[in-house]
Design an enzyme around this catalytic site. Structure first.
Site, short mmCIF file in Angstrom:
data_model
loop_
_atom_site.label_atom_id
_atom_site.label_comp_id
_atom_site.label_asym_id
_atom_site.label_seq_id
_atom_site.Cartn_x
_atom_site.Cartn_y
_atom_site.Cartn_z
N LYS A 11 14.30 -20.47 -23.69
CA LYS A 11 13.83 -20.53 -22.29
C LYS A 11 12.39 -21.05 -22.20
O LYS A 11 12.12 -21.95 -21.41
CB LYS A 11 13.81 -19.12 -21.66
CG LYS A 11 15.15 -18.46 -21.49
CD LYS A 11 14.99 -17.14 -20.74
CE LYS A 11 14.14 -16.11 -21.47
NZ LYS A 11 14.76 -15.48 -22.63
N ARG B 258 14.68 -9.89 -14.39
CA ARG B 258 15.53 -9.40 -15.49
C ARG B 258 16.30 -8.15 -15.11
O ARG B 258 17.08 -7.64 -15.94
CB ARG B 258 14.67 -9.03 -16.69
CG ARG B 258 14.25 -10.21 -17.49
CD ARG B 258 13.70 -9.75 -18.81
NE ARG B 258 12.72 -10.71 -19.20
CZ ARG B 258 12.52 -11.13 -20.44
NH1 ARG B 258 13.21 -10.61 -21.42
NH2 ARG B 258 11.62 -12.01 -20.72
N ARG C 286 11.08 -18.04 -35.49
CA ARG C 286 9.86 -17.89 -34.69
C ARG C 286 8.98 -16.76 -35.25
O ARG C 286 7.77 -16.88 -35.28
CB ARG C 286 10.23 -17.59 -33.23
CG ARG C 286 9.02 -17.47 -32.33
CD ARG C 286 9.41 -17.45 -30.86
NE ARG C 286 9.91 -16.15 -30.44
CZ ARG C 286 10.48 -15.91 -29.26
NH1 ARG C 286 10.67 -16.90 -28.41
NH2 ARG C 286 10.90 -14.71 -28.94
N ARG D 294 5.05 -12.99 -33.71
CA ARG D 294 5.09 -12.13 -32.52
C ARG D 294 5.51 -10.73 -32.93
O ARG D 294 6.50 -10.57 -33.65
CB ARG D 294 6.10 -12.69 -31.53
CG ARG D 294 5.45 -13.28 -30.30
CD ARG D 294 6.46 -13.94 -29.41
NE ARG D 294 7.41 -12.98 -28.83
CZ ARG D 294 8.21 -13.28 -27.82
NH1 ARG D 294 8.20 -14.49 -27.31
NH2 ARG D 294 9.04 -12.38 -27.34
N ARG E 166 16.27 -5.81 -28.10
CA ARG E 166 16.09 -6.74 -26.97
C ARG E 166 17.41 -7.36 -26.54
O ARG E 166 17.67 -7.55 -25.36
CB ARG E 166 15.09 -7.83 -27.35
CG ARG E 166 13.65 -7.38 -27.15
CD ARG E 166 12.66 -8.15 -28.01
NE ARG E 166 12.63 -9.55 -27.75
CZ ARG E 166 12.26 -10.47 -28.65
NH1 ARG E 166 11.87 -10.09 -29.85
NH2 ARG E 166 12.23 -11.74 -28.34
P1 ADP Z 1 12.30 -12.85 -24.98
O1 ADP Z 1 13.05 -13.33 -23.77
O2 ADP Z 1 12.40 -13.79 -26.13
O3 ADP Z 1 12.61 -11.43 -25.35
P2 ADP Z 1 9.77 -12.82 -23.49
O4 ADP Z 1 8.53 -13.41 -24.00
O5 ADP Z 1 10.36 -13.44 -22.28
O6 ADP Z 1 10.75 -12.87 -24.71
O7 ADP Z 1 9.55 -11.25 -23.19
C1 ADP Z 1 9.01 -10.39 -24.14
C2 ADP Z 1 8.96 -8.96 -23.62
O8 ADP Z 1 8.16 -8.88 -22.43
C3 ADP Z 1 10.29 -8.34 -23.22
O9 ADP Z 1 10.99 -7.84 -24.32
C4 ADP Z 1 9.82 -7.23 -22.25
O10 ADP Z 1 9.28 -6.14 -22.94
C5 ADP Z 1 8.66 -7.89 -21.52
N1 ADP Z 1 9.13 -8.58 -20.29
C6 ADP Z 1 9.11 -9.93 -20.06
N2 ADP Z 1 9.60 -10.22 -18.84
C7 ADP Z 1 9.97 -9.03 -18.28
C8 ADP Z 1 10.57 -8.65 -17.04
N3 ADP Z 1 10.90 -9.57 -16.11
N4 ADP Z 1 10.81 -7.35 -16.82
C9 ADP Z 1 10.47 -6.42 -17.71
N5 ADP Z 1 9.94 -6.70 -18.90
C10 ADP Z 1 9.67 -7.99 -19.20
#
Ligand code: ADP
Length: 189
Positions: A13, A88, A127, A133, A144
């Site tokens: 994404k 989400r 990654r 990360r 996740r």
């Molecule tokens: P990925 O989709 O690869 O897990 P992201 O960088 O998009 O990685 O998100 C990392 C973390 O940030 C998530 O696991 C969550 O803890 C938090 N996060 C990101 N976006 C949201 C959201 N819309 N609502 C709640 N938590 C979020």
């Protein structure tokens, strides 16, 4: 253009969001990046966010909704945006609906990136080796994925019913996937 890009962790994404946003000259807004930017801050909120991320759990809706609304109010987001990683949860969908409704705005499309579980897992582990990360370890990745399938997968049906969902195959090179997304979006206009 107001767009969402959705898909499981590791589907690409963030990478695709940057290319698409650049092409349409809109900001790519990633809630994950915004939360990661809080790292190292000593506020209670920053510590809570960090702990949730490291555990592979979602940040509460009220915190996430607020951070997104603030960001969408910025100057560079007035002519459109691409949201990566938001909404989400169903609660976040409702918050975004309300935000748009209050401004008489609408989403143009929701891009759903799809790839098989093996592709996604191997990309995440790769990654992890490159970026380090703190949430890219086997245990947190599994968590996740589970949280994603439980809380976020159902949102795809919501947007599908609204006729906004565009499914794009996320397998292949960055350029190939970028081209697929552009072709699908070009059909909209
Ligand atoms: P990925 O989709 O690869 O897990 P992201 O960088 O998009 O990685 O998100 C990392 C973390 O940030 C998530 O696991 C969550 O803890 C938090 N996060 C990101 N976006 C949201 C959201 N819309 N609502 C709640 N938590 C979020």
């Amino acid at each position: 253009m107001r767009l969402l890009i959705m898909g499981p962790p590791g589907v690409g994404k963030g990478t695709q969001a940057k290319g698409i946003a650049e092409h349409y000259q809109i900001p790519a807004i990633s809630t994950g990046d915004m939360f990661r930017a809080m790292k190292g801050q000593s506020t209670e909120l920053a510590k809570e966010v960090q702990a949730l991320m490291d555990a592979g759990q979602y940040v509460p809706d009220e915190v996430t909704d607020r951070i997104v609304v603030d960001r969408l109010g910025k100057e560079d987001a007035q002519n459109g945006w691409l949201l990566d990683g938001y909404p989400r949860t169903i609660g976040q969908v409702h918050a975004l609906d309300k935000y748009l409704e209050e401004r008489g705005q609408k989403l143009d499309a929701v891009i759903s990136l799809v790839a098989d579980e093996e592709t996604v897992k191997s990309r995440l582990l790769k990654r992890a080796a490159i970026e380090g990360r703190s949430d890219d370890n086997a245990e947190t990745i599994a968590k996740r994925m589970k949280v994603y399938h439980e809380a976020t997968d159902p949102l795809l049906d919501v947007y599908k019913e609204r006729g906004l969902l565009i499914e794009v195959n996320g397998e292949g090179s960055v350029e190939t996937v970028d081209e697929r997304i552009r072709q699908a979006l070009d059909k909209l206009s």
